[in-house]
Design an enzyme around this catalytic site. Structure first.
Site, PDB file in Angstrom:
ATOM      1  N   ASP A 289       0.879  -1.173   0.000  1.00 37.10           N
ATOM      2  CA  ASP A 289       0.000   0.000   0.000  1.00 37.10           C
ATOM      3  C   ASP A 289       0.918   1.225   0.000  1.00 37.10           C
ATOM      4  O   ASP A 289       2.142   1.093   0.115  1.00 37.10           O
ATOM      5  CB  ASP A 289      -0.904  -0.017   1.257  1.00 37.10           C
ATOM      6  CG  ASP A 289      -1.865   1.165   1.297  1.00 37.10           C
ATOM      7  OD1 ASP A 289      -2.299   1.631   0.235  1.00 37.10           O
ATOM      8  OD2 ASP A 289      -2.175   1.643   2.408  1.00 37.10           O
ATOM      9  N   SER A 290       0.322   2.408  -0.069  1.00 38.94           N
ATOM     10  CA  SER A 290       1.129   3.633  -0.017  1.00 38.94           C
ATOM     11  C   SER A 290       1.648   3.913   1.388  1.00 38.94           C
ATOM     12  O   SER A 290       2.585   4.670   1.575  1.00 38.94           O
ATOM     13  CB  SER A 290       0.252   4.810  -0.436  1.00 38.94           C
ATOM     14  OG  SER A 290      -0.842   4.910   0.472  1.00 38.94           O
TER      15      SER A 290
ATOM     16  N   TYR B  50      -1.117   7.774  -2.741  1.00 41.27           N
ATOM     17  CA  TYR B  50      -1.481   7.246  -4.057  1.00 41.27           C
ATOM     18  C   TYR B  50      -2.717   7.971  -4.611  1.00 41.27           C
ATOM     19  O   TYR B  50      -2.872   8.098  -5.817  1.00 41.27           O
ATOM     20  CB  TYR B  50      -1.799   5.748  -3.958  1.00 41.27           C
ATOM     21  CG  TYR B  50      -0.605   4.816  -3.953  1.00 41.27           C
ATOM     22  CD1 TYR B  50       0.703   5.277  -4.075  1.00 41.27           C
ATOM     23  CD2 TYR B  50      -0.810   3.434  -3.837  1.00 41.27           C
ATOM     24  CE1 TYR B  50       1.772   4.389  -4.083  1.00 41.27           C
ATOM     25  CE2 TYR B  50       0.261   2.543  -3.851  1.00 41.27           C
ATOM     26  CZ  TYR B  50       1.549   3.020  -3.966  1.00 41.27           C
ATOM     27  OH  TYR B  50       2.600   2.134  -3.982  1.00 41.27           O
ATOM     28  N   GLY B  51      -3.587   8.414  -3.718  1.00 35.65           N
ATOM     29  CA  GLY B  51      -4.841   9.052  -4.141  1.00 35.65           C
ATOM     30  C   GLY B  51      -4.627  10.321  -4.943  1.00 35.65           C
ATOM     31  O   GLY B  51      -5.532  10.791  -5.628  1.00 35.65           O
TER      32      GLY B  51
ATOM     33  N   CYS C  44      -4.742  -1.771  -1.553  1.00 36.68           N
ATOM     34  CA  CYS C  44      -5.009  -0.367  -1.818  1.00 36.68           C
ATOM     35  C   CYS C  44      -6.045  -0.274  -2.924  1.00 36.68           C
ATOM     36  O   CYS C  44      -5.829  -0.769  -4.035  1.00 36.68           O
ATOM     37  CB  CYS C  44      -3.708   0.300  -2.274  1.00 36.68           C
ATOM     38  SG  CYS C  44      -3.948   1.989  -2.809  1.00 36.68           S
TER      39      CYS C  44
ATOM     40  N   CYS D 239     -11.229   2.665   1.109  1.00 37.39           N
ATOM     41  CA  CYS D 239      -9.789   2.943   1.195  1.00 37.39           C
ATOM     42  C   CYS D 239      -9.299   2.145   2.386  1.00 37.39           C
ATOM     43  O   CYS D 239      -9.928   2.167   3.453  1.00 37.39           O
ATOM     44  CB  CYS D 239      -9.556   4.434   1.413  1.00 37.39           C
ATOM     45  SG  CYS D 239      -7.840   4.830   1.864  1.00 37.39           S
TER      46      CYS D 239
HETATM   47  N1  DGL Z   1      -4.841   2.995   1.218  1.00 36.64           N
HETATM   48  C1  DGL Z   1      -5.057   3.397  -0.108  1.00 36.64           C
HETATM   49  C2  DGL Z   1      -6.397   2.975  -0.660  1.00 36.64           C
HETATM   50  O1  DGL Z   1      -6.935   1.988  -0.253  1.00 36.64           O
HETATM   51  C3  DGL Z   1      -4.573   4.730  -0.623  1.00 36.64           C
HETATM   52  C4  DGL Z   1      -4.277   5.878   0.268  1.00 36.64           C
HETATM   53  C5  DGL Z   1      -3.476   6.952  -0.451  1.00 36.64           C
HETATM   54  O2  DGL Z   1      -2.251   6.798  -0.495  1.00 36.64           O
HETATM   55  O3  DGL Z   1      -4.061   7.888  -1.012  1.00 36.64           O
HETATM   56  O4  DGL Z   1      -6.926   3.568  -1.540  1.00 36.64           O
END
Ligand code: DGL
Length: 280
Positions: free
Chosen positions: A10-11, A42-43, A74, A186
């Site tokens: 994940d990020s 990541y978003g 993620c 998320c």
């Molecule tokens: N935990 C991630 C998800 O399920 C992303 C969070 C992020 O880095 O924006 O989308």
């Protein structure tokens, strides 16, 4: 007896909510958990940048840790990267995507809400999930980078700002609408489950994908003939950040309860203690 090995990415800390569910269901499993803080959040990334990032990052990790299963823990990544990733490996990959199908079947009002990252809520993947599994349901979407940050804070034992969580949830206007299921789309958000639960009217169900992912992993393992001959299982869990920062170091205390004893950074040499002798 082979202990199943996972590679989870994940990020940041969000994927720990998925690892927690896997640990509950498959307690003898081990993990190399990768928090790609070098590209967090990541978003906020363009789809093509995110896809490229994971296509480049995963092969080296896979070759080193040789997992039985890779979990893209993620939603932001899984809604865009699963096909190209699967095309470059034979290791089974489980993606985490919003629990739209179970939400639609639980909903009596046929009005559900998706709380996810700004990237996830606008993905065509979500439209496809709605068409395939929630036809006739209305979906209210809200993208929030703020809650991702608050979850990162919480696991570092730093203050969580409940006002921010309240302000985010207020945008869904849950009191005025007939929404009866809220999807946490998320993997960071289940970490804030208690805070979110306190602010969401009691009749509204809150769903995430964690338990379903653990069940899928369990099912896949049952179907596997056994470890690959070349597999050199981990003997303890490894937590890797992709970038060394002071904020990353602050997580040390927060990961103990997930079965990790220390934080490492990508590029550090893995010791013989992590893997059985012979590991490359
Ligand atoms: N935990 C991630 C998800 O399920 C992303 C969070 C992020 O880095 O924006 O989308």
């Amino acid at each position: 007896m082979h202990n199943p090995n996972f590679l989870i990415i994940d990020s940041g800390v969000g994927g720990l909510s998925i690892w927690h569910e896997i640990q509950q269901l498959i307690p003898d499993s081990h993990v190399c958990y990768v928090a790609d803080n070098g590209a967090y959040p990541y978003g906020a990334l363009d789809e093509s940048v995110l896809v490229q990032r994971l296509l480049e990052l995963l092969p080296g990790l896979e070759q080193h840790y040789r997992p039985d299963i890779i979990v893209i823990a993620c939603n932001t990544a899984s809604t865009v990267v699963l096909d190209p990733l699967r095309a470059q490996t034979t290791t089974p990959i489980i993606g985490v995507v919003p629990a739209i199908k179970p939400a639609a079947s639980l909903s009596a009002s046929k009005h559900i809400a998706l709380l996810a990252t700004p990237g996830t809520v606008k993905r065509p993947y979500i439209d496809r999930l709605m068409l395939d599994f929630a036809n006739g349901c209305r979906l209210t979407r809200l993208g929030s980078p703020e809650l991702v940050h608050e979850a990162e804070q919480k696991l570092r034992h730093l203050p969580v700002n409940e006002d921010i969580i309240r302000e985010v949830l207020a945008q869904l206007k849950l009191d005025e609408q007939d929404i009866d299921v809220l999807i946490l789309g998320c993997t960071h958000f289940p970490i804030l489950h208690d805070e979110i639960r306190r602010l969401v009217p009691a009749p509204i169900r809150i769903l995430d994908s964690g338990a379903a992912i653990a069940r899928r992993a369990h099912q896949l393992l049952q179907q596997m003939p056994g470890p690959q001959a070349h597999t050199t299982p981990l003997t303890r869990n490894v937590f890797l950040f992709t970038a060394e920062t002071p904020h990353a170091h602050r997580l040390e205390a927060g990961i103990e309860r997930f079965g990790f004893d220390k934080i490492r950074f990508l590029g550090e040499t893995t010791t013989q203690n992590d893997q059985k002798p012979g590991a490359s």
